[in-house]
Write a protein that holds these residues in place. Structure first.
Motif, PDB file in Angstrom:
ATOM      1  N   PHE A  29      16.299   6.057   1.358  1.00 57.97           N
ATOM      2  CA  PHE A  29      15.437   6.282   0.201  1.00 57.97           C
ATOM      3  C   PHE A  29      14.207   5.385   0.265  1.00 57.97           C
ATOM      4  O   PHE A  29      13.080   5.828   0.031  1.00 57.97           O
ATOM      5  CB  PHE A  29      16.233   6.014  -1.083  1.00 57.97           C
ATOM      6  CG  PHE A  29      15.546   6.438  -2.350  1.00 57.97           C
ATOM      7  CD1 PHE A  29      15.615   7.744  -2.798  1.00 57.97           C
ATOM      8  CD2 PHE A  29      14.825   5.511  -3.086  1.00 57.97           C
ATOM      9  CE1 PHE A  29      14.978   8.126  -3.964  1.00 57.97           C
ATOM     10  CE2 PHE A  29      14.183   5.886  -4.256  1.00 57.97           C
ATOM     11  CZ  PHE A  29      14.256   7.196  -4.695  1.00 57.97           C
ATOM     12  N   VAL A  30      14.428   4.116   0.601  1.00 58.78           N
ATOM     13  CA  VAL A  30      13.318   3.161   0.690  1.00 58.78           C
ATOM     14  C   VAL A  30      12.387   3.521   1.843  1.00 58.78           C
ATOM     15  O   VAL A  30      11.165   3.470   1.704  1.00 58.78           O
ATOM     16  CB  VAL A  30      13.852   1.726   0.865  1.00 58.78           C
ATOM     17  CG1 VAL A  30      12.690   0.743   1.044  1.00 58.78           C
ATOM     18  CG2 VAL A  30      14.705   1.316  -0.331  1.00 58.78           C
ATOM     19  N   TYR A  31      12.958   3.908   2.990  1.00 57.89           N
ATOM     20  CA  TYR A  31      12.146   4.308   4.135  1.00 57.89           C
ATOM     21  C   TYR A  31      11.286   5.524   3.800  1.00 57.89           C
ATOM     22  O   TYR A  31      10.118   5.600   4.193  1.00 57.89           O
ATOM     23  CB  TYR A  31      13.026   4.630   5.343  1.00 57.89           C
ATOM     24  CG  TYR A  31      13.773   3.459   5.912  1.00 57.89           C
ATOM     25  CD1 TYR A  31      13.242   2.175   5.876  1.00 57.89           C
ATOM     26  CD2 TYR A  31      15.027   3.624   6.494  1.00 57.89           C
ATOM     27  CE1 TYR A  31      13.934   1.101   6.407  1.00 57.89           C
ATOM     28  CE2 TYR A  31      15.723   2.556   7.021  1.00 57.89           C
ATOM     29  CZ  TYR A  31      15.175   1.295   6.974  1.00 57.89           C
ATOM     30  OH  TYR A  31      15.856   0.237   7.492  1.00 57.89           O
ATOM     31  N   LEU A  88       0.810  -1.211   0.000  1.00 58.83           N
ATOM     32  CA  LEU A  88       0.000   0.000   0.000  1.00 58.83           C
ATOM     33  C   LEU A  88       0.847   1.267   0.000  1.00 58.83           C
ATOM     34  O   LEU A  88       0.312   2.369   0.039  1.00 58.83           O
ATOM     35  CB  LEU A  88      -0.930   0.007   1.221  1.00 58.83           C
ATOM     36  CG  LEU A  88      -1.927  -1.151   1.296  1.00 58.83           C
ATOM     37  CD1 LEU A  88      -2.673  -1.131   2.628  1.00 58.83           C
ATOM     38  CD2 LEU A  88      -2.917  -1.093   0.134  1.00 58.83           C
ATOM     39  N   SER A  89       2.162   1.100  -0.039  1.00 58.39           N
ATOM     40  CA  SER A  89       3.064   2.251  -0.038  1.00 58.39           C
ATOM     41  C   SER A  89       3.933   2.231  -1.288  1.00 58.39           C
ATOM     42  O   SER A  89       3.907   1.271  -2.069  1.00 58.39           O
ATOM     43  CB  SER A  89       3.946   2.233   1.209  1.00 58.39           C
ATOM     44  OG  SER A  89       4.964   1.251   1.075  1.00 58.39           O
ATOM     45  N   PHE A  90       4.724   3.307  -1.452  1.00 56.27           N
ATOM     46  CA  PHE A  90       5.625   3.397  -2.595  1.00 56.27           C
ATOM     47  C   PHE A  90       7.005   2.827  -2.276  1.00 56.27           C
ATOM     48  O   PHE A  90       7.887   2.852  -3.121  1.00 56.27           O
ATOM     49  CB  PHE A  90       5.757   4.863  -3.034  1.00 56.27           C
ATOM     50  CG  PHE A  90       4.482   5.423  -3.598  1.00 56.27           C
ATOM     51  CD1 PHE A  90       4.172   5.262  -4.934  1.00 56.27           C
ATOM     52  CD2 PHE A  90       3.576   6.094  -2.783  1.00 56.27           C
ATOM     53  CE1 PHE A  90       2.990   5.765  -5.464  1.00 56.27           C
ATOM     54  CE2 PHE A  90       2.390   6.597  -3.292  1.00 56.27           C
ATOM     55  CZ  PHE A  90       2.089   6.431  -4.635  1.00 56.27           C
ATOM     56  N   GLY A  91       7.164   2.322  -1.051  1.00 60.61           N
ATOM     57  CA  GLY A  91       8.460   1.776  -0.664  1.00 60.61           C
ATOM     58  C   GLY A  91       8.833   0.537  -1.439  1.00 60.61           C
ATOM     59  O   GLY A  91      10.011   0.311  -1.746  1.00 60.61           O
ATOM     60  N   ILE A  92       7.837  -0.277  -1.776  1.00 62.09           N
ATOM     61  CA  ILE A  92       8.125  -1.504  -2.502  1.00 62.09           C
ATOM     62  C   ILE A  92       8.641  -1.201  -3.906  1.00 62.09           C
ATOM     63  O   ILE A  92       9.483  -1.929  -4.439  1.00 62.09           O
ATOM     64  CB  ILE A  92       6.860  -2.404  -2.549  1.00 62.09           C
ATOM     65  CG1 ILE A  92       7.229  -3.799  -3.028  1.00 62.09           C
ATOM     66  CG2 ILE A  92       5.788  -1.782  -3.441  1.00 62.09           C
ATOM     67  CD1 ILE A  92       6.115  -4.813  -2.816  1.00 62.09           C
ATOM     68  N   ILE A  93       8.162  -0.106  -4.498  1.00 57.30           N
ATOM     69  CA  ILE A  93       8.684   0.324  -5.805  1.00 57.30           C
ATOM     70  C   ILE A  93      10.100   0.857  -5.645  1.00 57.30           C
ATOM     71  O   ILE A  93      10.992   0.549  -6.436  1.00 57.30           O
ATOM     72  CB  ILE A  93       7.773   1.403  -6.416  1.00 57.30           C
ATOM     73  CG1 ILE A  93       6.370   0.841  -6.651  1.00 57.30           C
ATOM     74  CG2 ILE A  93       8.366   1.949  -7.713  1.00 57.30           C
ATOM     75  CD1 ILE A  93       5.370   1.863  -7.155  1.00 57.30           C
ATOM     76  N   ALA A  94      10.317   1.663  -4.586  1.00 57.64           N
ATOM     77  CA  ALA A  94      11.642   2.232  -4.341  1.00 57.64           C
ATOM     78  C   ALA A  94      12.678   1.138  -4.093  1.00 57.64           C
ATOM     79  O   ALA A  94      13.844   1.289  -4.470  1.00 57.64           O
ATOM     80  CB  ALA A  94      11.582   3.178  -3.143  1.00 57.64           C
TER      81      ALA A  94
END
Length: 231
Positions: free
Chosen positions: A167-169, A152-158
């Protein structure tokens, strides 16, 4: 007369702003007095403590303690888990207070909307955030996913772009829930304040941006703090 008095008083209630956003926002804006905010604040603070306590009890975020488990005696290991749970519960209380009161103050300085009304808005924001936290639990327990790589977040894409933790956090802190909160806050402030809409949206996004930066910094040093306490 009693009816007019009731119309001028807004009674804060859990979930009402989410289920009837448009009508409740209108009533809140028209109200001359807001009641019940401290009761809701206490309830949400306790719920936040319980959620973070449950997450800690189930081992979510306790990787550093588990790594050092073989180096500790049974008693020391159990003590470390207890302190971890208590620490997370205190964090949950602090987290709730920050989410409710700090943005309310910033929005008050930005728009001049009465502070109590902004606290009601932040109650709703905190409810959404806590729902997101609850969804983290099954993702961590059954899928082995940390919060920053939630689907549900953009972290998995990052995480596919880079392995740089900060950056991932940072992008992991940006979720669909956070985007809804931004829309909810900015829409209310732009509609019911005298400040220009573009200025409101820009500042709301900026405040959240700073929050994501702080969240990523805390996440980046969290493992060092835990290892320092329990290592």
């Amino acid at each position: 007369m009693q009816k007019d008095c009731d119309e001028m008083t807004y009674y804060a209630r859990l979930f009402r702003m989410i289920s009837q956003t448009k009508d409740e926002s209108f009533r809140l804006n028209k109200a001359e007095e807001v009641k019940g905010i401290w009761k809701i604040t206490v309830i949400l603070s306790l719920v936040s403590m319980v959620i973070y306590g449950i997450m800690a009890f189930l081992g979510v975020g306790s990787e550093e303690i588990s790594k050092n488990g073989l180096l500790l005696s049974s008693a020391d290991f159990e003590a470390s888990k207890l302190w971890f749970v208590l620490g997370r519960m205190f964090y949950g209380l602090l987290f709730a207070a920050i989410v409710i009161f700090l943005p309310s103050l910033l929005f008050y300085l930005l728009t001049g909307v009465p502070y109590k009304k902004l606290v009601v808005i932040q109650h709703t924001a905190l409810i959404v955030v806590l729902v997101e936290r609850l969804l983290w639990i099954p993702l961590a327990l059954f899928a082995g996913l940390s919060w920053y790589v939630s689907p549900l977040s953009f972290g998995i894409i990052a995480s596919y772009i880079t392995s740089i933790p900060w950056f991932v956090y940072f992008f992991g802190a940006i979720s669909l829930f956070q985007l809804w909160i931004i829309y909810f806050q900015a829409n209310f402030l732009a509609k019911y304040s005298d400040v220009r809409s573009r200025f409101v949206w820009l500042n709301v996004i900026l405040i959240h941006f700073l929050g994501w930066v702080i969240a990523s910094v805390i996440a980046n040093v969290d493992s060092y703090i835990i290892s320092g306490w329990f290592g």
